[in-house]
Design an enzyme around this catalytic site. Structure first.
Site, PDB file in Angstrom:
ATOM      1  N   HIS A 198      11.176  20.496 -12.278  1.00 45.28           N
ATOM      2  CA  HIS A 198      12.269  19.518 -12.388  1.00 45.28           C
ATOM      3  C   HIS A 198      11.907  18.330 -11.521  1.00 45.28           C
ATOM      4  O   HIS A 198      11.934  18.414 -10.299  1.00 45.28           O
ATOM      5  CB  HIS A 198      13.586  20.129 -11.943  1.00 45.28           C
ATOM      6  CG  HIS A 198      14.697  19.118 -11.931  1.00 45.28           C
ATOM      7  ND1 HIS A 198      15.175  18.548 -13.081  1.00 45.28           N
ATOM      8  CD2 HIS A 198      15.388  18.551 -10.929  1.00 45.28           C
ATOM      9  CE1 HIS A 198      16.127  17.681 -12.776  1.00 45.28           C
ATOM     10  NE2 HIS A 198      16.277  17.657 -11.474  1.00 45.28           N
ATOM     11  N   ASP A 206      20.053  19.696 -14.181  1.00 42.94           N
ATOM     12  CA  ASP A 206      20.497  19.336 -12.829  1.00 42.94           C
ATOM     13  C   ASP A 206      21.754  18.471 -12.767  1.00 42.94           C
ATOM     14  O   ASP A 206      22.466  18.527 -11.765  1.00 42.94           O
ATOM     15  CB  ASP A 206      19.338  18.641 -12.096  1.00 42.94           C
ATOM     16  CG  ASP A 206      19.586  18.488 -10.607  1.00 42.94           C
ATOM     17  OD1 ASP A 206      20.321  19.328 -10.035  1.00 42.94           O
ATOM     18  OD2 ASP A 206      19.049  17.553  -9.998  1.00 42.94           O
ATOM     19  N   HIS A 262      19.798  10.910 -12.834  1.00 39.17           N
ATOM     20  CA  HIS A 262      21.001  11.491 -12.225  1.00 39.17           C
ATOM     21  C   HIS A 262      21.011  11.423 -10.700  1.00 39.17           C
ATOM     22  O   HIS A 262      21.946  11.945 -10.085  1.00 39.17           O
ATOM     23  CB  HIS A 262      21.222  12.922 -12.723  1.00 39.17           C
ATOM     24  CG  HIS A 262      20.077  13.852 -12.458  1.00 39.17           C
ATOM     25  ND1 HIS A 262      19.005  13.970 -13.305  1.00 39.17           N
ATOM     26  CD2 HIS A 262      19.836  14.705 -11.453  1.00 39.17           C
ATOM     27  CE1 HIS A 262      18.159  14.870 -12.826  1.00 39.17           C
ATOM     28  NE2 HIS A 262      18.630  15.322 -11.700  1.00 39.17           N
TER      29      HIS A 262
END
Lengths: 997, 997
Positions: free
Chosen positions: A64, A188, A438
Site C-alpha cells: 500500500h 485505506d 487519501h
C-alpha cells in the site's frame, strides 16, 4: 492489442485507432499480438485452481503505497527521508519483479499508477518487456489503477474521475487489456462514499474491496456474514449501472497476526532447517490453520482472502515470498493428513471470481460508509475539514485545470506552443491527480507534504498559465501579455492596483452562460467599466474591509475594491475594459450601524440590530421566509486526557471534549455598505473571526464570506471552529449532504441505516462530509448551503446546520501522521488564516435543486480572470464561445480535454437526480456534432467512465441482491450516433475524432 | 579443479586426491574444469582496471555478519527476533546473488562461512551453479573465510586455527581455488593480537585489513600516513613467514558519512530523474569528491578503499547497488570535466593488489594492537574477563574436542558408529567454531546468546561423548557403559558419590605422558585405588570444603573428596580402579589454624599466621624465594556518572571509577589440610570470595583455586573482582602476557611501543589480555601465572601482577549489546558463582619456559576422565597409547583429526620460542611414519596452516619494510618426506594418508 479492442467506434477509422498515442511521456499503445507469441492469460484466466471441498485461502501479496503522507510522493518514490519513514517505492517494484520471476506461482498486485509510472519510465526496454510478460501472465496484476487511491470524503467527483482516467490510461496504453484492473481497491481511505462506488461501477470494475469501516458496522456484519455485499450506489441510475459488489477485508489490509514477513515486521520467519535451532514449521502451520478456520466463520463462502502486505511493504519482497512459499508448501502438505485447508497465491480478482462462482445472493446496501469510527471515541470526522486552505486550493486548482484543458482544445496545438512559450496541462493534471490521494486533500499528511502538494499545484498552474495565455492569444488575436491574479481572494493584484487602464478577460468553463461578480483591488476611487460591446456596466468602488487588510498582511496596498458583475458566454470568454476616472464619485462609504435588512430583487436578509447577527432570510420570488441566525463557535479539541478514552482530536479525528461549543461572541461589531451593485454587512466576532454577509445586485444566493484565523492557542486549547445556522425549519433530526459533489444522501442524527447505532460521540459521531453542499428542509422550506471546498458538518439540533471551517490542534491523534494539525507558515507564523464562502439558497423543496445544482457547479468551475494592461489592439476579439449554443440546463460539460493529436475526450453529465426537479430531472438529448464552434467532430465512440474500455465491451460480473428481483438491465438507445441522451445523474464519456475548423 | 591443485602430495595417489570429500554435510570437491568451459578469472585477475593518473576509489560492498551477538547465530541466519535487531543472513545472501547477476561490474565479498554454509546447503543445484560462476568470475569473493571472525583477545590459537580450517575447507571444497580468500579481514574485533597476524601469514593471506585501533594510534598513523604497514608477527619465525601486510580501514568498516544506502540507513538516495523533485546528483558528486580527496591525504598511494556496508547490511542489496551504480556513473562522468577521481567496484584483494603494485616500503610493526580505546576513557579491556564461566567452558570444550578428534582417529570408524550409537565430532567442531566469534568467547553478547553458545557446546559434547565411548570401547575391548562427570569442578558425580567400586579411565590428549591430580566426590571415608598394573596408589579422602558446598547448591551431596595422582600415557589412556574400604582410616581432618607453611619436594609456601595470607614462595630445586602476598579486591565499576566522561563499565569496557580497588578483606579465615597427597590452605575472604591454596605431592606448580560470586550488588555498585599478587620481584614497570596462548609479549606500564601514549585511564589503560599465562620477572626471579581461561590483567606496581577474575555490572556500556553484564541463571538467581584456578611457577628466567610451556599445555588439553561402575571385564585393556613413543618435549601435537575416510590432518608444533629455553629452543625432528601405534601412515603432504593450500603452492605477495634489509626467505629442507623438523614456534600441518593397523 489494446488498440484493436477499441473497435466499436462510430467512425471506425484506422487512423483514429492507430493514433491512440499517449500524451503521457510518449508511451505507445502496446500491440500485444506482435510482441509475444503466447496468448495472454491474464485476469480471471490466470487464477490458480482452487479446491471445491476445502477452505481456500487466497493469499494476496500487496503493498500500500501512499502517494504522499509522511513524506512527499517523490520522497516515497526514491526512498528519500527514510529517517521519517522507511519507504522507497522504486525498490518495491524492483524487488517484486525480481521475486515474481523466481516462481511462476507467485502473484502481486499493484495499485498506485503515480508510482508505477515513475518507475516504468526509468526501466530499460528489456525490463519493460519482462514486466509486460508478467502482466500478460497475470502474475503482476493491477488493481484499482488510478493515479492514486483517492480520498472518499473530501474529493470532488470531477477530480476523482480525472485521476482514475489518467492512471488507467497509462496502464491501458502500456499493457493493453491485461493492464485493465478488474477490481477497485480502496483499502485505506477512512470511510467510503457512495458516489465512489457509483463511479467504480461505471468504470467497469467487477468488484470493490476496502479495509476500514465503523467498528460497530463490522461487528454486526461479521455476525451476520455480511462482510460481502452488493452496494447500489445511485438513487437515479438504473440498476445494475451503479451496483458494485463490495468486500470488506478481514484485517484492514494487513496480514493476520503473526504472519507479517516484511522487512518492516518482526514476526518469526519459517525456520524449516531441522539442523538449525528453533525449527518452527509445526507451530506456524498450526497457528495458520486456526486463523484461517476462524476467519471462515465470518464469511459466506469456502473462500477467504488474506492481504499479505501493508504500507510500503515488499521493498525486499524476498522476505515475504520466501516465507509465503514455505507457508503454502507446509500448510497444503497437511492435506495429506486430512487437512481441509488449501492455501494459494491469489489476487483480489481471483478471489472475486470465486465469490462470483459461488452464485449466492448478497445483502443490498444503499447508504454509505460515513462516518468511520475505529472505536467508541475515535471518529474520523476531523479530516473532513483539516487543512481548509489546501482543500480550497485543490478545488480552485481543479477549476483552473478544466479551463486549461478546454482552452487547449479550443485553440488547438498553438496553445501548447505559442507566443508565450511552451505550456502544458499534464503538469497540472498530475498535480491534481496526486492531490486526490487519501492523505492529500484529506489534510492528513505532514505539513511539509501538504506544502509539496500545494507547490505541485502551483507549478502545474504555472504551466497551464502559459497554455491559457497562448490559447487566449490565438482565440482573441491579441498577443498582449496576460496577467494572472491568483490572490484576488485577499484583494491583491498589482496590475489592477496600479493601472489606470486595463482589460479583464473572463473565461467561463461552464457550458452555459454565467453571471459572476468581479472584485478587483484598486487604489483609485472611481472607474469606468465597459463590456465587450463597449457598453458601460454598473460598477462600484468600496473600501477594502479591515479584515481583508489583516489577511493580506504586507502583500498588497489596495485601499478599495472595484465591483462589477460580468456575464460570460458558455465555454468562452468575454472582455471588460476598466479605466480610472479622475473625477468620479467617491467610493461607497461604510456605515457603522447595523442595517435592519439588506435586499435585492430576489432575497431579503434581516439583522438583529442589537447583536449584529442575521435574523431572517426571505426568498422574495417564492415568498418564503425563515428565521435564520448564524454565529461562530469553537469546540475545545480533546487533548486525550480523558477518563473515557485517551483519544485526542487530530488531523483525522474530531473529538470535542464537550458537546457544547464555546461561542466566540454573542454579538458582532458591524459595518455595512449598501450600493446598487452590492450590499454588505461586515461582522467582527473576534480578532480572529470576521464575516461579510454579502448580497450582489442580481444574485439569488446570499454569500457569507468568512475569515477565520489565526486561531489563538495561548490558552493551550486546541480549537475547532464552526459556523452554525439556526433556522425555523423543522428538520426532525434529518439533514442532507452530497456525496463527492453529486448525489445527495439523507442523514439522521444518532442513526445509521444498517445497524443499531450505539452513539458514543454525540457531536463527532454525527458529522458527515460536505463536498459541495448540504441542506436542511421541511415540507415548505429548504435551506441549501453551497460550500467552496470540502468541509465537515452536522445537524445537531432541530433546524440547525453547522459546518466546521477551521481547526488548530495541539496533539497528534495517533494514527500515524505524528504531528499535531497546527498550521502556520512564514507568511502566517502565528497560525494560518483561512477565508472562504458559503452560499445560501432558500427555496421550496421541490425546486431547490434547480437553484443549488447550477449554483454549486459554478462554484466548482469558476470563471478565470486574466488581465491585460493598457489598451487592447483594436482587432482583438473580445468575445468567444467554444459552443455553438449553450447546453441545456440539466447538462454539465464535465470533461473536455485533449486525448491525442486528433481526438478529444468529452464527458457530458446530467447534473440532476431523478425526482429532484420537475423541470430538470428529465432525460435530455444533445447533438455532439453540432456542439462545438471551433471543432469539427468527425467521429465518436463511447467509453466507460474512466475511458479505458469501449462502452460496448463492458461486461461486468452480475451479482444478485438478497432482497430484490433480478434487475433488468434497461437499455436506452440513442436516437443516432450523434444525438446522445442523458438521464438523471448519468455521465457519458466519448472519444471524439476532431479537426479544427 | 581444487583437487587437482592438491598435487604435491608425497604419495600422489589418485585415490587420495579423489577422496577429498568433505565431512561437512557431504559437499563434494568441486571439479571446476568439468563444469564450466570458461577459465575462471577470479582473485587478482578479475579486478577492474584502475587509472594510474587518478585517485582510484575502491568501493567494497560488504556485510558484517556477527556469528551471534544480540541474537543467536541461527536467529541471525533466519532473520528471527527482528524485534531485537533487524538482521537475516539468509536474505542477505539471496539478495546479493540476485544483484550481482544484474551487473557484471558489481562485486561483493563474503566473510563468515558459518552463515554461508547454512545458506549454501539450502540452495538448489542451479542456484549453486550460479553462485559458483559468480565466484569463478571474481564477482563474489570470499575474504577471511573462517567459520567466524574470531575474537583476538580471548581466543586460544588452537581453536582459532580449527575454526579457520573448517571455514576455509568448506570454501575450498565448494569453490576450488577461486574460493580461497586472499585477504584476512577482521574489521570488527576490539584490538588485534600479534599471534592472529602470525597465523594469518602462515595461512597464506596476502594481506590483512581491520577497522578498530586505539584512537591515539590512529591519529598518529593518519598524520604519518602509516595506516598501512607491515606487521612482523613473530619473534621466532624467520621473516617473512609471519610478516603480514596490514591495512587500517578509513571508517571502521562503515561507508563514509552520507553514503550509506542500506535499508538500515537514512542517507539520501541518488535522485537522478530530473522530472521528479529533489534532483541531487550534483550534490552527491560534490560531497563524494570532497570525501575521497580528503581520505587520500592520510594514505600513501593513489588508491583508497571505502567499505560500503556494515553490520548485517545488504539484506536488500538493490538499495546499495542501485545507488552505487549511479554514484560510479556520475562521479566518473566528471572525468570529462577534468575530475581526477576514478571510482570502481572493488574488493579488498583488488585494493591490496594495487598497494602491492605501488612497490613502496611500509612501516614495520612488531608489537600488537592492545589495548583498544576509542576515546580517552573508553578502554575495551573489560571483555578480556567478561563472562568468565563461558570463557572457561569454551576452553575445556576445546580440550574435550581435541580428545574427541583424537579418539575418532585412534579407534577408527567404529568410534562414529559403535556400541553406544552414532557419535560425531562435527557438532562440537561447529559449536567451538562459532564460540570463537568476537562476540562469543569475548563475553560481549546478550545473555540469551551466551546461553546459546554454551548449549551448542553442551550438545557438541553430547555427540562427542558417544564417539568417545565408542572409541574407548573399541580400544579397551570393554563395552561397559561409560559415565561422564562434567561437574567435577564442583565435586558432583553421582556415580563416584554412590558407587562402592568403579574404575576411572584417564585419557591424555597430549603427546607426552602426564601426571594429573584426580579429585572425586565420594561419601565413603576410605578407598583403595589401584593402577592399570594393579598396583595400589597413594590416595587420600578429604572433607569437601564449605565453599564447594556453597557453589554446588543442591546439585550434590558428597561430603568428601577422594584424591590421587594419575599418570597417563601419551595420546592414550590408563585405568584406575577404586574400591570403598569398609574399615579404612578416617578422612584427613581439617585444622583451623593457619599453617606457617605448606611444602612438597619442589615448593615451599609460607603464610602469615595473623592474616591467613600467602607470604612467600620458594622453589626448593632452584633455591629461590620471593616474597609473595596475594589478596582479592574489587574495582567499583563506573556508572557513567562522571565529570570526565559518561562511559560506564560494561561487557566491553573496563572503567573503574577509582584507581584504588577496595580490598575485600585484609585477613582470611582459614582451615588447612595436610596430607602426603595434597596440602591445602582454604581461605575465606567474604561469603562471595574464597580460595584454596593447594600443593599436590609431586607438583612443581602452586594451585590457587578461587571461587568468586555471587558478587553482591545490594549496594548498587558494579564490581570487578581481581586477585593481586604482590612480590619482591623488581619488575621495573614491565610484565609479560601471551598472545592467544603462544608467543609472549612485553608490556610496560603507561607505554606503547609505537606512539607517545597520553594515559587517561591509569588502570584500564594498562590492562592486557592473558590467554594462558602472564609473568613478571627480574634478573633472578620469574613468577609465571598460568590461567585456566582468558582473563584480563595488568601490572600496576613494582613486583605486582593483578588478574581480573569476575565482573558484575549494572550498566550497559553503549557499544550495542544493550544489556548490563549482570549474569545470573536459574541455578544462581542471585548471581553467577565462578571457580577457576591459577597455577604459579617460580623459576629462574632462562629456564622458566621449560616449566610454563608444558604446564600451560596441560592446562589447555586436560585429561578426560570417564567412569565405569563395578568391576571391569578381565579382558579389558587398561592402558593404551596412540603413539609409538612420546614426542620430544618441545613438540606439541596440536591437531589430530579425521580429514576424510583415508586421511588425517596432523599439526605438530614447536611450543618454545627461540631464545626462550636453552634446552628446548632448538630445532627438533620427528618421524611421521613412526609416530602412531594404530595408524599406518601411507603418505604425507604438507599444507599451509589452515589446510586449504599445499604448502608448496603458497606464493604470498612480498612486501618491503621501511627499516629493514630485504629479508631472505631461508628454507630448511627436511631430512626426508617422513622426518620433519620443527623450529621454535613453528606449526606444521600435514595431510596423512593412513590405514588402520
Amino acid at each position: 492489442m489494446i488498440c484493436a479492442s477499441f473497435s466499436n467506434m462510430a467512425v471506425r477509422s484506422q487512423q483514429l485507432a492507430a493514433a491512440l498515442l499517449s500524451l503521457l511521456g510518449g508511451v505507445l499503445c502496446f500491440p500485444l499480438g506482435q510482441e509475444t507469441k503466447q496468448t495472454p492469460t491474464c485476469g480471471y484466466e490466470s487464477c490458480h485452481a482452487t479446491k471445491p471441498n476445502m477452505l481456500n485461502v487466497h493469499l494476496v501479496p500487496h503493498t500500500h503505497d501512499d502517494v504522499g503522507w509522511l513524506k512527499t510522493v517523490d520522497q516515497y518514490y526514491y526512498g528519500d527521508r527514510n529517517d521519517i519513514q522507511h519507504a522507497g517505492v522504486q525498490y518495491i517494484l524492483d524487488s517484486v519483479v525480481d521475486q515474481l520471476l523466481k516462481n511462476p506461482d507467485r502473484r502481486f498486485i499493484y495499485v498506485e499508477t503515480a508510482f508505477f509510472y515513475r518507475w516504468w519510465k526509468q526501466q530499460s526496454s528489456s525490463m519493460q518487456q519482462t514486466v509486460k510478460q508478467l502482466v500478460n501472465q497475470g502474475r503482476l496484476e493491477f488493481v484499482n489503477g488510478g493515479w492514486c487511491m483517492s480520498d472518499e470524503a473530501t474529493t470532488h467527483y470531477s477530480a476523482v474521475i480525472d485521476q482514475m482516467t489518467m492512471g488507467l490510461r497509462f496502464l491501458n496504453e502500456t499493457f493493453g487489456p491485461c493492464g485493465r484492473p478488474r477490481v477497485a481497491w480502496h483499502i485505506d481511505p477512512f470511510g467510503h462514499a457512495r458516489e465512489h462506488a457509483s463511479m467504480f461501477a461505471q468504470m467497469g470494475y467487477d468488484g470493490f474491496f476496502f479495509g476500514r469501516l465503523d467498528y460497530q458496522d463490522r461487528a454486526r456484519r461479521m455476525t451476520d456474514r455480511e462482510q460481502e455485499l452488493l452496494w447500489r450506489a445511485s438513487d437515479s441510475l438504473t440498476p445494475p449501472m451503479a451496483d458494485l459488489f463490495t468486500g470488506i477485508l478481514p484485517n484492514g489490509y494487513n496480514p493476520p497476526e503473526g504472519f507479517c514477513w516484511d522487512q518492516s515486521c518482526d514476526d518469526p520467519p519459517i525456520r524449516d532447517d531441522p539442523d538449525l535451532e528453533d525449527y518452527n514449521v509445526h507451530d506456524v502451520v498450526k497457528r495458520f490453520l486456526i486463523i484461517a478456520n476462524s476467519q471462515a466463520t465470518v464469511y459466506k463462502t469456502n473462500h477467504i482472502i488474506m492481504t499479505m502486505g501493508s504500507d510500503f511493504q515488499y521493498e525486499n519482497a524476498n522476505l515475504w515470498y520466501k516465507n509465503l512459499d514455505k507457508l503454502i508448501h507446509y500448510v497444503n502438505g497437511q492435506q495429506a493428513n486430512g487437512s481441509k485447508v488449501n492455501v494459494l497465491y491469489s489476487t483480489p480478482s481471483c478471489y472475486l471470481q470465486e465469490l462470483h462462482r459461488a452464485n449466492l445472493t448478497w445483502a443490498l446496501k444503499t447508504d454509505d460508509f460515513f462516518p468511520y469510527a475505529d472505536d467508541a471515541h475515535d471518529f474520523w470526522t476531523g479530516y473532513f475539514t483539516s487543512r481548509p486552505a489546501l482543500k480550497r486550493y485543490e478545488r480552485i486548482s481543479n477549476s483552473n485545470l478544466q479551463t486549461c484543458n478546454q482552452l487547449e482544445i479550443l485553440a488547438g496545438p498553438v496553445s501548447r506552443k505559442g507566443p508565450f512559450g511552451d505550456g502544458d496541462s499534464q503538469t497540472m493534471k498530475k498535480a491534481m491527480a496526486v492531490a486526490q490521494h487519501h492523505d492529500a486533500v484529506s489534510g492528513t499528511e505532514k505539513q511539509h507534504v501538504a506544502n509539496d502538494y500545494a507547490r505541485r499545484l502551483a507549478n502545474g498552474w504555472q504551466r497551464c498559465q502559459v497554455l491559457v495565455s497562448n490559447s487566449l492569444s490565438a482565440l482573441s488575436g491579441s498577443s498582449a501579455k496576460r496577467i494572472y491574479c491568483d490572490n484576488l481572494n485577499i484583494s491583491v493584484c498589482p496590475l489592477t492596483e496600479s493601472s489606470k487602464k486595463f482589460s479583464v478577460n473572463v473565461y467561463n468553463p461552464l457550458a452555459r452562460p454565467v453571471t459572476w461578480p468581479v472584485r478587483l483591488p484598486v487604489n483609485g476611487t472611481s472607474y469606468v467599466v465597459s463590456d465587450a460591446e463597449g457598453k458601460s456596466v454598473d460598477c462600484q468602488v468600496v473600501p477594502v474591509s479591515t479584515s481583508t487588510r489583516d489577511v493580506r498582511r504586507n502583500r498588497g496596498f489596495a485601499v478599495n475594491e472595484l465591483l462589477f458583475q460580468v456575464q460570460a458566454p458558455p465555454l468562452g470568454f468575454t472582455t471588460y475594459s476598466v479605466s480610472l476616472l479622475q473625477d468620479g464619485p467617491p467610493p461607497a462609504s461604510t456605515q457603522h450601524r447595523t442595517p435592519t435588512a439588506i435586499q435585492n430583487k430576489f432575497l431579503r436578509v434581516t439583522f438583529d440590530p442589537d447583536t449584529g447577527l442575521l435574523s431572517s432570510l426571505s426568498n422574495l420570488e417564492t415568498k418564503q421566509t425563515i428565521k435564520l441566525t448564524q454565529n461562530f463557535y469553537w469546540y475545545n479539541a480533546s487533548d486525550g486526557n480523558n477518563e473515557q478514552s485517551n483519544q485526542p482530536s487530530g488531523a483525522y479525528i474530531f473529538r470535542p471534549n464537550s458537546s457544547t461549543p464555546f461561542i466566540i461572541s454573542k454579538t458582532a461589531k458591524t459595518e455595512s455598505i449598501q450600493t446598487p451593485v452590492v450590499q454588505e454587512v461586515r461582522q467582527w466576532f473576534a480578532p480572529w473571526v470576521s464575516q461579510v454577509v454579502r448580497l450582489y445586485g442580481d444574485s439569488r444566493a446570499l454569500e457569507l464570506e468568512w475569515t477565520v484565523g489565526p486561531l489563538p492557542i495561548d490558552d493551550v486549547l486546541g480549537k475547532e471552529v464552526i459556523t452554525r445556522l439556526d433556522t425555523s425549519i423543522k428538520t426532525s433530526e434529518y439533514f442532507y449532504t452530497d456525496s463527492n459533489g453529486r448525489e445527495m444522501l439523507q442523514r439522521k442524527k444518532d442513526f445509521r441505516p444498517t445497524w443499531n447505532l450505539f452513539q458514543s460521540e454525540p457531536i463527532a459521531g454525527n458529522y458527515y462530509p460536505i463536498n459541495s453542499r448540504a441542506f436542511i428542509k421541511d415540507d415548505v422550506d429548504q435551506l441549501t448551503v453551497v460550500t467552496d471546498r470540502s468541509q465537515g458538518g452536522g445537524s445537531l439540533q432541530n433546524g440547525s446546520l453547522e459546518i466546521m471551517l477551521h481547526r488548530r490542534l495541539l496533539y497528534d491523534d495517533v494514527r500515524g501522521v505524528g504531528e499535531p494539525l497546527n498550521e502556520s507558515s512564514s507568511v502566517f507564523p502565528e497560525g494560518l488564516v483561512v477565508r472562504g464562502r458559503l452560499q445560501l439558497s432558500l427555496d421550496r423543496p421541490p425546486s431547490a435543486a434547480d437553484a443549488h445544482r447550477p449554483l454549486a457547479q459554478q462554484e466548482v468551475l469558476q470563471p478565470l480572470l486574466t488581465f491585460t494592461d493598457g489598451d487592447l489592439h483594436p482587432n482583438t476579439r473580445l468575445q468567444f464561445s467554444g459552443l455553438q449554443a449553450a447546453l441545456p440546463p440539466a447538462v454539465h460539460l464535465l470533461t473536455l480535454t485533449q486525448w491525442d493529436k486528433d481526438s478529444v475526450l468529452l464527458r457530458l453529465e446530467h447534473q440532476f437526480q431523478s425526482q429532484e426537479s420537475k423541470v430538470n430531472s428529465q432525460p435530455v438529448t444533445v447533438n455532439l456534432q453540432k456542439m462545438f464552434s471551433t471543432l469539427e467532430v468527425l467521429g465518436v465512440s463511447e467509453l466507460n467512465l474512466s475511458a479505458n474500455q469501449w462502452k460496448d465491451d463492458m461486461t461486468r460480473f452480475h451479482w444478485t441482491p438478497e432482497t430484490d428481483e433480478k434487475p433488468l438491465l434497461k437499455t436506452f438507445p440513442d436516437a443516432s450516433v450523434w444525438e446522445v441522451t442523458l438521464r438523471p445523474m448519468e455521465i457519458r464519456t466519448f472519444l471524439l475524432r476532431v479537426s479544427f475548423r
